[in-house]
Design a protein around this motif. Structure first.
Motif, mmCIF file in Angstrom:
data_model
loop_
_atom_site.group_PDB
_atom_site.id
_atom_site.type_symbol
_atom_site.label_atom_id
_atom_site.label_comp_id
_atom_site.label_asym_id
_atom_site.label_seq_id
_atom_site.Cartn_x
_atom_site.Cartn_y
_atom_site.Cartn_z
ATOM 1 N N SER A 54 6.411 4.505 4.837
ATOM 2 C CA SER A 54 6.026 3.255 5.735
ATOM 3 C C SER A 54 5.536 3.437 6.755
ATOM 4 C CB SER A 54 7.547 2.575 6.063
ATOM 5 O OG SER A 54 7.312 1.540 6.830
ATOM 6 N N GLN A 55 4.264 2.793 6.768
ATOM 7 C CA GLN A 55 3.238 3.035 7.875
ATOM 8 C C GLN A 55 4.201 2.677 9.416
ATOM 9 O OE1 GLN A 55 1.162 2.439 11.374
ATOM 10 N NE2 GLN A 55 1.650 0.496 10.219
ATOM 11 N N SER A 56 4.646 1.232 9.391
ATOM 12 C CA SER A 56 5.485 0.910 10.533
ATOM 13 C C SER A 56 6.543 1.524 10.961
ATOM 14 C CB SER A 56 5.310 -0.732 10.425
ATOM 15 O OG SER A 56 6.257 -0.579 9.332
ATOM 16 N N VAL A 66 -4.107 -5.520 9.936
ATOM 17 C CA VAL A 66 -3.014 -6.029 8.788
ATOM 18 C C VAL A 66 -3.234 -4.986 7.607
ATOM 19 C CG1 VAL A 66 -2.164 -7.502 7.340
ATOM 20 C CG2 VAL A 66 -2.240 -8.012 9.862
ATOM 21 N N THR A 96 0.719 -1.143 -0.084
ATOM 22 C CA THR A 96 -0.078 -0.052 -0.079
ATOM 23 C C THR A 96 0.928 1.044 -0.156
ATOM 24 O OG1 THR A 96 -1.773 -1.065 0.998
ATOM 25 C CG2 THR A 96 -1.575 1.214 1.378
ATOM 26 N N THR A 121 9.469 -1.935 7.949
ATOM 27 C CA THR A 121 9.645 -2.764 6.792
ATOM 28 C C THR A 121 10.992 -3.149 6.547
ATOM 29 O OG1 THR A 121 7.441 -2.122 6.382
ATOM 30 C CG2 THR A 121 8.683 -2.978 4.490
ATOM 31 N N GLU A 144 -5.664 -9.370 0.038
ATOM 32 C CA GLU A 144 -5.383 -9.654 1.230
ATOM 33 C C GLU A 144 -6.412 -10.271 2.463
ATOM 34 O OE1 GLU A 144 -2.884 -6.767 3.184
ATOM 35 O OE2 GLU A 144 -4.039 -5.160 2.520
ATOM 36 N N LYS A 198 -6.470 -4.904 -1.268
ATOM 37 C CA LYS A 198 -7.391 -4.880 -0.155
ATOM 38 C C LYS A 198 -8.041 -6.136 -0.487
ATOM 39 C CE LYS A 198 -6.095 -1.570 2.431
ATOM 40 N NZ LYS A 198 -4.815 -2.089 1.711
ATOM 41 N N SER A 201 -3.874 -1.837 5.421
ATOM 42 C CA SER A 201 -3.315 -0.531 5.866
ATOM 43 C C SER A 201 -4.566 0.390 5.219
ATOM 44 C CB SER A 201 -2.172 -0.053 5.165
ATOM 45 O OG SER A 201 -1.842 1.312 5.663
HETATM 46 O O1 M6R Z 1 4.385 -0.539 7.421
HETATM 47 P P1 M6R Z 1 4.615 -0.357 5.921
HETATM 48 O O2 M6R Z 1 3.701 0.734 5.537
HETATM 49 O O3 M6R Z 1 6.291 -0.191 5.341
HETATM 50 O O4 M6R Z 1 4.013 -1.653 5.151
HETATM 51 C C1 M6R Z 1 4.119 -1.865 3.707
HETATM 52 C C2 M6R Z 1 3.280 -3.091 3.368
HETATM 53 O O5 M6R Z 1 3.764 -4.068 4.088
HETATM 54 C C3 M6R Z 1 1.934 -2.916 3.739
HETATM 55 O O6 M6R Z 1 1.387 -1.748 3.118
HETATM 56 C C4 M6R Z 1 1.119 -3.823 3.261
HETATM 57 O O7 M6R Z 1 0.910 -3.987 1.805
HETATM 58 C C5 M6R Z 1 -0.508 -3.836 3.840
HETATM 59 N N1 M6R Z 1 -0.907 -5.228 4.323
HETATM 60 C C6 M6R Z 1 -1.582 -3.261 2.764
HETATM 61 O O8 M6R Z 1 -2.626 -3.381 3.471
#
Ligand code: M6R
Length: 614
Positions: free
Chosen positions: A350-352, A401, A305, A355, A491, A488, A403
């Motif tokens: 990156s959300q987290s 999970v 995402t 990664t 997954e 979406k 995003s």
């Molecule tokens: O934490 P991040 O944004 O780096 O994660 C990247 C992808 O692993 C994350 O967006 C993944 O594709 C999601 N499960 C999508 O919903």
């Protein structure tokens, strides 16, 4: 991916650790375990499957009372997800217990060395090697901290290790390299977690650890060193969200709750970004205006995402700044030997912030002299720490999970970055920038308008409960939204879903169209006449071949209506900002379809929230 918890204090460690593991469930896992230090012994239990299996086992065969403990949720890498391979792993003498996240890359020679010395290994994991090595060092006379420092110097790869020693019940020792770990600072008690969710109900004061550090935790002290034993320190910070933000608040899924939090999240992502004259000020961007003026190429890296947020950003950034902008999957980036100079700006989304693919990409970029700007949601995580600059997205914790609010706030941060570059470089007038910012500030309202259509979307999802394939079409900034809509569904609903640029249809994908196939079509606003017309023609073409067309078009757009079996109206917004509203019905559709199909929406099979291995 893998959740780690550690505790020392005066509460019952079992409760604190199991609760911490529950809060880390969203990371994805396939087994769980705990180890407690009680009466000079390690007491442990570990089970394949969900945390409930472990809780059931502990309820039937209780563990002794203890105030020191560690716990783990495992996402299998070395060895199948079974009871034996689950963590904690305990040394042969039963003295040291260890949990681990990551991959020890030189595990094969270390395993051979231990076996040659007569150690019988019980599991297929790399973690057991670390447990045996640590225990041997402790049995040879080292305290657990020294043993950890010694062992870490022998390990290669990415790892977080947390260990306890049966004969040293007041101490928990941990180490990290390329893998997440934070300390929670309490009063007369301290915590460890893969992220702050593990201990947020106990404390919001945390300590961020650096690379290659060992931390020793007792009730009253937290001491940090390097792997070589040299004194070091972490960076203290205060977590700005609380337990309620990590709870479901009455929703069935965290994902649904997070979809509905998007108006708030978008508003927060925009907060404090400009002065009273409308001039953008991105305080977290620690690159000088001169450095930004010299940027001659932007490369956006991210995965899943986050990569699609980058694809949207490309349209906006190139249009507003005229700086060439490439978007690349982070895991492909360094292997193609990209051309990078000091004037290349690499934007890592990156959300987290953990990664591994994205982290490795930015390390490569910095080694080649490029500047790196992170767009990230997680304060104190590794990617922003290793970047030259950061824009935090302020979405609050994203637990599902899949995003959702993470994506919307990444879009906002990308728009802000594009506008800021345009301001610094003078490629847009101040009033033009202020007009886009004003439109961005209306986005929370527009997103809410889409959420108000939830029941309509849920009904649509229920009608498609037996669907085995769905296609998504878009053009321009709507193309990444087609890709995101498809991701979406893949997954969450585990069905075949593909996103295409509508212009590509005639080059192959139109062969997939068959009677009744649902196709979502993101129609660009009428402000882009030529795109709008072409998209309308594409809808006619697939409808003529029997597709069940679901058009997402702005209100008042009657051109698509005659060819749409269903029409989802979007608020009127400009072309570049349309992704913010167009993605919302696709999120709702995927969440509801997966629910109707009986899937676990928050923890889809085989997936982890935070992918911390390459
Ligand atoms: O934490 P991040 O944004 O780096 O994660 C990247 C992808 O692993 C994350 O967006 C993944 O594709 C999601 N499960 C999508 O919903």
């Amino acid at each position: 991916m893998c959740g780690i918890v550690g505790y020392v204090g005066d509460q019952q460690a079992q409760g604190v650790v199991v609760e911490g593991l529950r809060r880390l469930e969203y990371r994805g896992y396939d087994s769980a375990g705990v180890a407690l230090v009680a009466d000079g012994q390690i007491a442990a239990d570990k089970r394949a499957g969900k945390l409930a299996n472990l809780e059931k086992a502990i309820a039937e065969d209780t563990l002794p009372e203890a105030t020191t403990g560690i716990g783990h949720t495992r996402w299998a890498t070395h060895g199948a997800p079974n009871d034996t391979n689950a963590h904690p792993h305990i040394g042969a003498a039963g003295r040291v217990a260890v949990v681990h996240n990551g991959i020890i890359e030189n595990f094969a020679p270390l395993r051979a060395e231990l076996e040659a010395e007569g150690v019988e290994l019980r599991s297929e994991t790399d973690t057991e090697i670390a447990a045996q090595l640590l225990e041997r060092a402790v049995l040879a006379g080292a305290d657990l901290t020294t043993a950890m420092q010694q062992v870490c110097q022998r390990l290669e790869g990415a790892f977080t290790l947390v260990a306890v020693d049966a004969e040293d019940p007041e101490r928990v020792v941990a180490a990290r390299r390329n893998s997440p770990l934070v300390v929670g600072l309490g009063e007369g008690e301290n915590f460890l977690g893969s992220d702050v969710a593990a201990f947020i109900e106990h404390t919001r004061d945390a300590l961020e650890l650096g690379q290659d550090q060992v931390v020793t935790m007792t009730r009253d002290a937290v001491v940090v060193t390097g792997f070589d034993g040299s004194p070091s320190e972490g960076t203290p910070y205060h977590v700005d969200w609380d337990l309620s933000a990590a709870e479901k608040d009455g929703y069935d899924w965290f994902m649904r709750k997070e979809i509905f939090e998007q108006p708030r999240a978008v508003a927060d992502a925009l907060l404090g970004r400009h002065d009273e004259n409308g001039r953008l000020q991105l305080d977290e961007v620690r690159l000088s205006e001169d450095e930004l003026r010299n940027v001659d190429k932007i490369i956006i890296v991210g995965c899943g995402t986050a990569n699609y947020a980058g694809l949207v950003a490309k349209y906006a950034i190139e249009h507003w700044t005229r700086i060439p902008c490439e978007v690349e999957l982070a895991h492909e980036f360094r292997y193609r030997d990209p051309i990078l100079t000091r004037d290349t700006l690499v934007v890592a989304i990156s959300q987290s912030g953990e990664t591994a693919d994205t982290l490795m990409a930015i390390r490569h970029a910095r080694e080649q002299g490029a500047r790196v700007l992170a767009i990230c949601n997680t304060n104190g995580s590794t990617i922003p720490r290793e970047s030259d600059a950061v824009i935090y997205t302020h979405a609050g914790p994203e637990i599902g999970v899949a995003s959702t609010k993470g994506f919307l706030t990444q879009l906002i941060a990308c728009y802000l970055l594009g506008l800021y570059l345009a301001q610094v470089r003078g490629t847009k007038f101040g009033d033009e920038i202020a007009a886009v910012v004003r439109e961005l500030e209306q986005m929370p309202e527009h997103v809410q308008a889409m959420l108000d259509k939830a029941e309509e979307i849920y009904a649509l999802a229920a009608e498609h409960a037996k669907t085995r394939a769905v296609l998504f079409l878009g053009r321009h900034a709507g193309f990444p939204i087609a890709l995101e809509g498809a991701l979406k569904l893949k997954e969450l609903a585990y069905i075949h879903a593909e996103g295409f640029a509508a212009g590509e249809l005639k080059h192959g994908p139109i062969a997939l169209i068959e009677p009744g196939l649902p196709v979502f079509c993101v129609v660009p606003p009428r402000g882009r006449d030529h795109l709008h017309e072409k998209m309308t023609s594409a809808i006619q073409e697939i409808r003529a071949r029997g597709a069940h067309t679901i058009a997402l078009a702005e209100e008042g757009d009657d051109a698509a209506r005659p060819y749409a079996d269903r029409l989802i109206e979007l608020p009127k917004v400009s072309t570049l900002l349309q992704p913010v509203v167009a993605v919302v019905p696709l999120q709702l559709f995927a969440c509801e379809l997966a629910t109707v199909m009986g899937h676990d929406v928050d923890q889809p099979r085989n997936l982890a929230k935070s992918v911390t291995v390459e």
